[in-house]
Design a protein around this motif. Structure first.
Motif, short mmCIF file in Angstrom:
data_model
loop_
_atom_site.label_atom_id
_atom_site.label_comp_id
_atom_site.label_asym_id
_atom_site.label_seq_id
_atom_site.Cartn_x
_atom_site.Cartn_y
_atom_site.Cartn_z
N TYR A 62 -52.90 -33.86 34.17
CA TYR A 62 -53.49 -34.68 35.22
C TYR A 62 -54.82 -35.30 34.79
O TYR A 62 -55.13 -36.43 35.16
N GLY A 63 -55.63 -34.54 34.07
CA GLY A 63 -56.93 -35.06 33.69
C GLY A 63 -57.63 -34.16 32.70
O GLY A 63 -57.25 -33.01 32.47
N MET A 64 -58.67 -34.73 32.08
CA MET A 64 -59.51 -33.99 31.14
C MET A 64 -60.97 -34.30 31.46
O MET A 64 -61.29 -35.42 31.88
N THR A 79 -53.77 -29.38 34.48
CA THR A 79 -52.41 -29.52 33.97
C THR A 79 -51.47 -28.55 34.68
O THR A 79 -51.91 -27.70 35.47
N ASN A 80 -50.20 -28.66 34.38
CA ASN A 80 -49.23 -27.66 34.82
C ASN A 80 -48.91 -26.65 33.71
O ASN A 80 -48.22 -25.66 33.96
N ASP A 215 -64.47 -30.53 39.46
CA ASP A 215 -63.87 -31.04 40.69
C ASP A 215 -62.78 -32.05 40.36
O ASP A 215 -62.89 -33.24 40.65
N PHE A 216 -61.72 -31.57 39.73
CA PHE A 216 -60.59 -32.45 39.42
C PHE A 216 -59.94 -32.99 40.69
O PHE A 216 -59.41 -34.10 40.71
N ALA A 217 -59.97 -32.20 41.76
CA ALA A 217 -59.33 -32.63 43.01
C ALA A 217 -59.95 -33.90 43.56
O ALA A 217 -59.28 -34.65 44.29
N HIS A 218 -61.19 -34.19 43.23
CA HIS A 218 -61.83 -35.43 43.67
C HIS A 218 -61.04 -36.65 43.21
O HIS A 218 -61.06 -37.69 43.88
N PHE A 219 -60.35 -36.52 42.09
CA PHE A 219 -59.57 -37.62 41.53
C PHE A 219 -58.07 -37.47 41.83
O PHE A 219 -57.25 -38.17 41.25
N GLN A 225 -52.86 -25.50 36.77
CA GLN A 225 -53.72 -24.81 35.82
C GLN A 225 -54.96 -25.66 35.53
O GLN A 225 -54.87 -26.88 35.37
N THR A 226 -56.11 -24.99 35.44
CA THR A 226 -57.31 -25.62 34.89
C THR A 226 -57.79 -24.74 33.74
O THR A 226 -58.06 -23.55 33.94
N LEU A 227 -57.87 -25.32 32.56
CA LEU A 227 -58.21 -24.60 31.33
C LEU A 227 -59.50 -25.17 30.78
O LEU A 227 -59.80 -26.35 30.97
N ALA A 228 -60.27 -24.35 30.07
CA ALA A 228 -61.54 -24.84 29.53
C ALA A 228 -61.92 -24.06 28.28
O ALA A 228 -61.58 -22.88 28.12
N PHE A 229 -62.64 -24.74 27.39
CA PHE A 229 -63.19 -24.09 26.19
C PHE A 229 -64.49 -24.79 25.82
O PHE A 229 -64.71 -25.95 26.17
#
Length: 295
Positions: A62-64, A79-80, A215-219, A225-229
């Motif tokens: 969905y986004g990065m 993402t899913n 705040d991915f939901a804003h878009f 899933q929300t992943l981060a590094f």
């Protein structure tokens, strides 16, 4: 003394010069800034599975997002697809993992920079990468592992993937680059893992994202899933870059057009020639108008 024709010509050049000034100042980043994060939003219906799109594809991206501080850079993905990947009977090892994040600061196309080993890469998930350890790498050459991970298209290429998405009623897109661009070569699958490179630092895969301010939901990006590094800021250079990420199977792909600038020196306040030119014209027009009034 300037004639009316000359004055009209100068007015035209003046207008054109101001137009150049306004149009030549472009945003440093093609995504959207919200809080401390830059967001790149992808199509929500270009992941393939039994169907296409967010409700049918576990590969949908969905986004990065990216956040830069003086000491650290953090990337996040909505993402899913879970961080550990998923099972897939069409993959050679029956499993599809995440690919590596690949960054290009050269201003050249992916193929050209890749052939010259000029990429940076973040190996943040266990996958088919050619490097043994998780971490940040420079002098990277990347490779595509889509076909051995189950993307078995008759036209084994990015073009074939885009056409399949369209044939299923989806809307293929590659984040900031869109589906039509000069960066990716449509004639083959996109390189998505590191083949070789030199490790220059560690990567920290984050488990607690509650305090990141994402705040991915804003878009409208509402993947499961929300992943981060994150990794040290000084591992990457300053300047414009294109970063891209996909699963090993290249089933959905997102690219971010960004700029790292924390370590840049502040610009010196020296007038540019494009600014001085209109100021000179204004002086000439003012002198000409005074002479016209005297006449």
């Amino acid at each position: 003394m300037l004639c009316q024709k000359t004055i009209r010509l100068l007015l035209g050049l003046l207008t054109a010069s101001f137009g150049f000034i306004s149009t030549s100042v472009q945003p440093a980043h093609a995504g959207s800034l919200l809080g401390e994060w830059y967001y790149t939003v992808d199509s929500f219906n270009d992941g393939l599975s039994l169907g296409v799109g967010s409700n049918n594809s576990p590969y949908e991206i969905y986004g990065m997002a990216m956040k830069e501080t003086a000491n650290e850079i953090t990337f996040a993905i909505n993402t899913n697809l879970p961080a550990e990947g998923i099972s897939n009977i069409y993959a050679q090892d029956f499993h599809v993992a995440w690919g590596d994040l690949l960054l290009n600061f050269t201003g050249k196309s992916l193929d050209v920079a890749n052939a010259a080993s000029q990429l940076f890469g973040v190996h943040w998930a266990v996958n088919a990468s050619g490097v043994p350890e998780l971490g940040v790498y420079q002098n990277v050459t990347a490779k595509a592992v889509a076909q051995e991970n189950g993307l078995l298209l008759q036209d084994a290429s990015l073009r074939g993937y885009n056409n399949r998405v369209i044939s299923k009623g989806g809307n293929p897109s590659h984040g900031d680059l869109g589906v039509i661009n000069d960066y990716f070569n449509e004639n083959h699958y996109v390189q998505n893992v590191i083949a070789a490179g030199t490790k220059i630092g560690a990567v920290n895969v984050l488990s607690d994202l509650s305090n990141l301010g994402l705040d991915f939901a804003h878009f409208g990006a509402t993947g499961s899933q929300t992943l981060a590094f994150s990794f040290a800021r000084n591992l990457l250079p300053d300047g414009n870059f294109i970063a891209h990420l996909s699963p090993e199977c290249d089933n959905d792909l997102i690219a971010m057009v960004g700029k790292l600038k924390t370590n840049e020196q502040p610009p010196r306040s020296v007038p540019e020639s494009s600014t001085l030119l209109p100021l000179g014209m204004i002086a000439m027009l003012f002198a000409a108008s005074r002479q016209q009034r005297r006449r």
